[in-house]
Design a protein around this motif. Structure first.
Motif, short mmCIF file in Angstrom:
data_model
loop_
_atom_site.label_atom_id
_atom_site.label_comp_id
_atom_site.label_asym_id
_atom_site.label_seq_id
_atom_site.Cartn_x
_atom_site.Cartn_y
_atom_site.Cartn_z
N ASN A 1 -1.84 -3.85 -7.16
CA ASN A 1 -1.67 -3.69 -5.58
C ASN A 1 -2.05 -4.31 -4.50
O ASN A 1 -1.74 -5.00 -4.05
CB ASN A 1 -0.69 -2.31 -4.95
N TRP A 2 -3.59 -4.00 -4.42
CA TRP A 2 -4.54 -4.23 -4.33
C TRP A 2 -4.86 -5.22 -4.22
O TRP A 2 -5.57 -5.88 -3.46
CB TRP A 2 -6.41 -3.22 -4.53
N GLN A 3 -4.67 -6.45 -5.47
CA GLN A 3 -5.09 -7.40 -5.17
C GLN A 3 -3.75 -8.37 -4.75
O GLN A 3 -3.99 -9.40 -3.99
CB GLN A 3 -4.73 -8.03 -6.84
N HIS A 4 -2.44 -7.50 -3.98
CA HIS A 4 -1.69 -7.83 -4.19
C HIS A 4 -1.49 -7.89 -1.89
O HIS A 4 -1.78 -9.02 -1.07
CB HIS A 4 -0.27 -7.20 -4.06
N SER A 5 -2.36 -6.89 -1.89
CA SER A 5 -2.04 -6.66 -0.53
C SER A 5 -3.41 -7.30 0.30
O SER A 5 -3.69 -8.59 0.80
CB SER A 5 -3.26 -4.85 -0.31
N THR A 6 -4.38 -7.77 -1.16
CA THR A 6 -5.14 -8.85 -0.55
C THR A 6 -5.02 -10.12 -0.55
O THR A 6 -5.59 -11.09 0.57
CB THR A 6 -6.40 -9.15 -1.79
N MET A 7 -4.21 -10.85 -1.13
CA MET A 7 -3.43 -12.06 -1.05
C MET A 7 -2.45 -12.04 0.37
O MET A 7 -3.45 -12.81 1.39
CB MET A 7 -2.33 -12.41 -1.62
N TYR A 8 -2.20 -10.68 0.60
CA TYR A 8 -1.99 -11.12 2.04
C TYR A 8 -2.17 -11.00 3.25
O TYR A 8 -2.40 -10.99 4.49
CB TYR A 8 -0.62 -9.96 2.07
N LEU A 9 -3.87 -10.42 2.64
CA LEU A 9 -4.26 -10.40 4.00
C LEU A 9 -5.82 -11.83 4.66
O LEU A 9 -5.54 -11.80 5.58
CB LEU A 9 -6.05 -9.32 3.06
N GLN B 1 0.85 -1.34 0.23
CA GLN B 1 0.55 -0.04 0.09
C GLN B 1 0.99 0.78 -0.13
O GLN B 1 0.22 2.45 -0.47
CB GLN B 1 -0.56 0.54 1.66
N PHE B 2 2.15 1.25 0.44
CA PHE B 2 2.63 2.45 0.59
C PHE B 2 3.56 2.69 0.39
O PHE B 2 5.07 3.91 0.69
CB PHE B 2 2.75 2.29 2.89
N VAL B 3 4.03 1.53 -0.70
CA VAL B 3 5.52 2.11 -1.23
C VAL B 3 5.08 2.83 -1.78
O VAL B 3 3.81 3.87 -2.39
CB VAL B 3 5.83 1.06 -2.44
N PRO B 4 6.35 3.57 -2.55
CA PRO B 4 6.22 5.20 -3.68
C PRO B 4 4.76 5.26 -4.09
O PRO B 4 4.39 5.98 -4.35
CB PRO B 4 7.70 5.61 -4.29
N GLY C 1 2.70 3.15 -4.81
CA GLY C 1 1.53 2.14 -4.46
C GLY C 1 0.09 2.99 -4.28
O GLY C 1 0.42 4.34 -4.47
N PRO C 2 -1.16 2.45 -4.00
CA PRO C 2 -2.38 3.24 -3.86
C PRO C 2 -2.37 3.73 -2.44
O PRO C 2 -3.15 4.92 -2.42
CB PRO C 2 -3.79 1.91 -3.93
N HIS C 3 -1.49 3.44 -1.14
CA HIS C 3 -2.16 4.37 -0.21
C HIS C 3 -3.35 4.80 0.21
O HIS C 3 -4.38 5.25 0.85
CB HIS C 3 -1.73 6.26 -0.29
N LEU C 4 -3.99 3.12 0.15
CA LEU C 4 -5.51 3.45 0.69
C LEU C 4 -6.44 3.45 -0.48
O LEU C 4 -7.58 3.91 0.23
CB LEU C 4 -5.73 3.07 1.70
N HIS C 5 -6.43 3.87 -0.99
CA HIS C 5 -7.21 4.75 -2.20
C HIS C 5 -7.53 3.67 -3.19
O HIS C 5 -6.66 3.12 -3.99
CB HIS C 5 -6.89 5.92 -3.38
N LEU C 6 -9.01 3.53 -3.44
CA LEU C 6 -9.22 2.23 -4.01
C LEU C 6 -9.86 2.81 -5.23
O LEU C 6 -9.66 2.33 -6.05
CB LEU C 6 -10.09 1.21 -3.38
N TYR C 7 -10.89 4.40 -5.57
CA TYR C 7 -11.34 4.51 -7.00
C TYR C 7 -10.61 6.16 -6.69
O TYR C 7 -11.12 6.38 -5.79
CB TYR C 7 -12.48 4.03 -6.73
N SER C 8 -10.48 6.34 -7.14
CA SER C 8 -10.76 8.07 -7.53
C SER C 8 -10.70 8.60 -9.46
O SER C 8 -10.36 7.52 -10.05
CB SER C 8 -9.22 8.50 -6.82
N GLU C 9 -10.73 9.63 -9.56
CA GLU C 9 -11.20 10.16 -11.03
C GLU C 9 -11.14 9.26 -12.10
O GLU C 9 -11.09 9.01 -12.79
CB GLU C 9 -9.78 10.56 -11.78
N ASP C 10 -12.80 8.03 -11.49
CA ASP C 10 -13.73 7.58 -12.37
C ASP C 10 -12.71 6.15 -13.10
O ASP C 10 -13.20 5.68 -13.64
CB ASP C 10 -13.98 8.07 -13.69
N LYS C 11 -11.63 5.97 -12.14
CA LYS C 11 -10.90 4.33 -12.87
C LYS C 11 -10.64 4.04 -10.46
O LYS C 11 -10.03 4.48 -10.07
CB LYS C 11 -9.96 4.74 -12.85
#
Lengths: 276, 276, 276, 276
Positions: free
Chosen positions: C87-95, C66-69, C71-81
């Protein structure tokens, strides 16, 4: 019924069953350890009621699919073509769930039905659902196809899990696994409804965007994690409730014991204190 | 034999076996609970007769495929090409069912054959049928391909189920499941005959219409539900018959008992009254 | 994190867990034969520490993704995409691995959690990893796709193996098999890193060359053979160490015995000499 | 080695192992029923010899693949490309069979190796063979691809069957099934050699003719039926031989008994006459 309600209805159906199971199976599990527990005596009655309700739900599902305004109204073939095969397929799915419900009923009502037939029939119902869905989603946009095919993991996973229960009956781990998968099905039907038929005027999803497919795949995993959490929480709640209840009843019994004779105490011990 | 009869013949073959099994397995199941039952003593003889009949059927199948007017008449290769590979493939399928029948015969006739080999051979026969069918249906119109490939679910389902019986022998649920799948095969062969070669001059089906494929998929599920109902009804009939028979014999015995001594009664108890 | 570090990190994570398991399971196996062994008393504590460390690792993984330079920094959806779905998929795996770790923790800390739930959750975590990877690698060059899909054999193999442990708990063969597969995953992640992102300025691999794919397939087998050797060596080392330790302690005890009374000897026998 | 010899070599290897197993397993099965049988005492020695021979065969295979005139001679990478990946892949297959042989050796020689590891390693070797074959046959003519892919059924079937033996060790049905599949592999390798590289100047097969593919599919089934027959015949021969041997020894013993005391007879009973 290719609209929001057509997905919310089965979603709610699966969700209610799943939530109920997430309470029922822990209850059964904790009570099995206690001989002479009241629930053990009433358990078959509970199963009969559940099976009856499940059969009723399925019949409502069949009727809804057939008699909605744009449904086939039991017409299968007219004017040289098949009438509303989509609705007929949904009806078939509900029909198998009804058959599963009736088999459950018979297992607990009729003594000569062999144990395990109920689980087999449930596996057949789940497999049929997956089987029809698999051939259902051809020739649709990628996202529509993908979001429906994800459902197959829950459906076939459930079918395999229930099949195992034919042999490993009353295994709490398999029962909780099945419960989590049916909750997943429930929430995912709602998700499909929200994605394909946005109900509150939100903009349509681009059904060909690869990013949307990537997100939906991940979202499915989150749904499953949520389903697992729901099962875990309900399992713990049931445990806490039963422990409190036992303490309360034991307390009461001790009070009675002081007033009356040791006879009452003996009954109470049989009732609740073998637990732990 | 790509015509109506060529599908009706194996269909009837599977249907007869399936209907017989739907009577045999419940009979065996209810009698196993009664020690010294007459059926338990005659059971191996019953199995030997069944295996013999099954082997005979299969040999008839092989001969029919080989010696129909347009069959290969045992010629495999002539004039630089293979003769009627289609008929040879069907013969091969029947050959494996014959091998399965012979293995069953040997299991009950020869003491040193290990139990489970008969089930393994039956699984191999089912698997081979599915295996040959799978490579059989390439390069055909979509409906033809689809209607044949649906058969594979019953065939491979049966193969898996019988394989399990190698380990879990005499499990009534697996036996009934296998029975329902073989009835499904039987009725589906008839259905294929009716769809691809309409016998009564009914119009041909459009083999490329997606709606037809949708209907056939659903129809397959209905066939399975019918097969399950047949198994359930026969199971119940066998139970009722046995219960009546027991009551009748018990009644008779009580009559005899009044006239004669208690010795007869003792025999009768061993015969039928351990049941329930 | 599509770079060398992004593959080295999970690779090291799996490798550490695998190496630790290749020591832990033999230790447990040899100690189970000795009643009253010290390890048997401390074993739950060991599992709790392991589960805690595994959960911690997974949380570090989530935070890193999430917090690599970039990375998404916990933003999932912004500016219509969707933001950085990779990165979110990798986070999900770790989750899911975190969830598996927490379940392990609970199994050993809370008495009413049924045994087997920890293994089921581990199977779910492995399955989810494979599931996300499967949909992950579409639209990439052939070698990239192939090298990632090879990973699926280890992942799904592991998932199936752990699922079996729900029923066959504490089976050393299954545990060693799982250990070898997780070491394979670890080394293969490193291999992917080296092939797709050569770290030391070595030339890039041609991602469309069929010969490269042929080699990589074979290389995967070698990795697995190496993983098996590592497990075998560690298993033997643990056995030798325990045998030496026993001899040493027995020797010491005999010395003490000479000075003191037979009482100490008795304790020592209970401690270590039932082994072999 | 894409020529006739390159297929005849592994074919003979599998065939010899298969024929030996079709004698070994019945021998073991019939002797297990007799306590104190001589074979039971010598059985581990037999297994060690077999494992040694199997390891030797595999090493010969590796050396043959590496040091044939057009082999890679242990060069893996030279002049910016991979050397003879085909031969390297075959070497890898043999390497895993060698590893399986060594594991078998260790299981019988070293006491602390857990039972079941040998079966697991054999399953891994079979799986690896299938795995490499699967990626091996891309980009070839249809018949070549098909005839090789048919092999996968025997290979993966064997892998699944051996995996089951990890849990269900010494199950004669599984052992005979595995034996029949390895004989099938042996004869099929010879068949591949005859089809793809006709040795006696017979005309080449048309590798794109659908009829050829149809015949080869059916031919595969016949090979399996032949393999089953070989196993069945050897099984019966072993039984007959053992029965004769027992009678002969019993006769001899009775002769001795007449001359000497009853003590000898008692030993003879323990040796051979518990059999059935």
């Amino acid at each position: 019924m290719a609209n929001f309600k057509g997905h919310a209805l089965p979603g709610s159906f699966f969700l209610i069953v799943g939530l109920w199971w997430s309470v029922k199976y822990p209850l059964k599990y904790f009570h099995q350890k206690v001989k002479n527990s009241q629930l053990n005596h009433n358990y078959p009655r509970l199963e009969i009621i559940e099976a009856g309700v499940r059969t009723l739900f399925s019949i409502i599902g069949i009727l809804a699919e057939q008699f909605v305004p744009d449904g086939p109204h039991l017409h299968l073939y007219s004017e040289d073509k098949w009438v509303k095969t989509m609705n007929w397929q949904h009806s078939t799915m509900y029909l198998f769930f009804a058959a599963s419900g009736i088999t459950d009923l018979l297992t607990y009502l009729v003594t000569y039905v062999p144990l395990g037939v109920d689980r087999l029939m449930m596996a057949v119902a789940a497999f049929t659902e997956g089987f029809l869905f698999y051939y259902h989603v051809h020739n649709r946009p990628p996202l529509d196809q993908h979001i429906h095919s994800l459902l197959l993991f829950a459906v076939f996973g459930g079918a395999i899990s229930v099949s195992l229960e034919v042999i490993l009956r009353d295994n709490i781990v398999l029962e909780l696994f099945r419960t989590s998968l049916i909750i997943l099905q429930g929430t995912w039907f709602w998700q499909i409804g929200f994605v394909l038929f946005p109900p509150f005027g939100t903009p349509e999803w681009d059904q060909k965007d690869h990013e949307n497919i990537m997100f939906i795949t991940m979202c499915y995993c989150w749904h499953y994690l949520a389903a697992i959490c729901i099962v875990a929480i309900n399992y713990s709640l049931v445990y806490c409730l039963l422990t409190r209840l036992k303490r309360y009843r034991n307390g009461e019994v001790i009070g009675i014991q002081k007033l009356k004779s040791g006879h009452t105490c003996h009954t109470a011990l049989l009732d609740g204190s073998d637990e732990e």
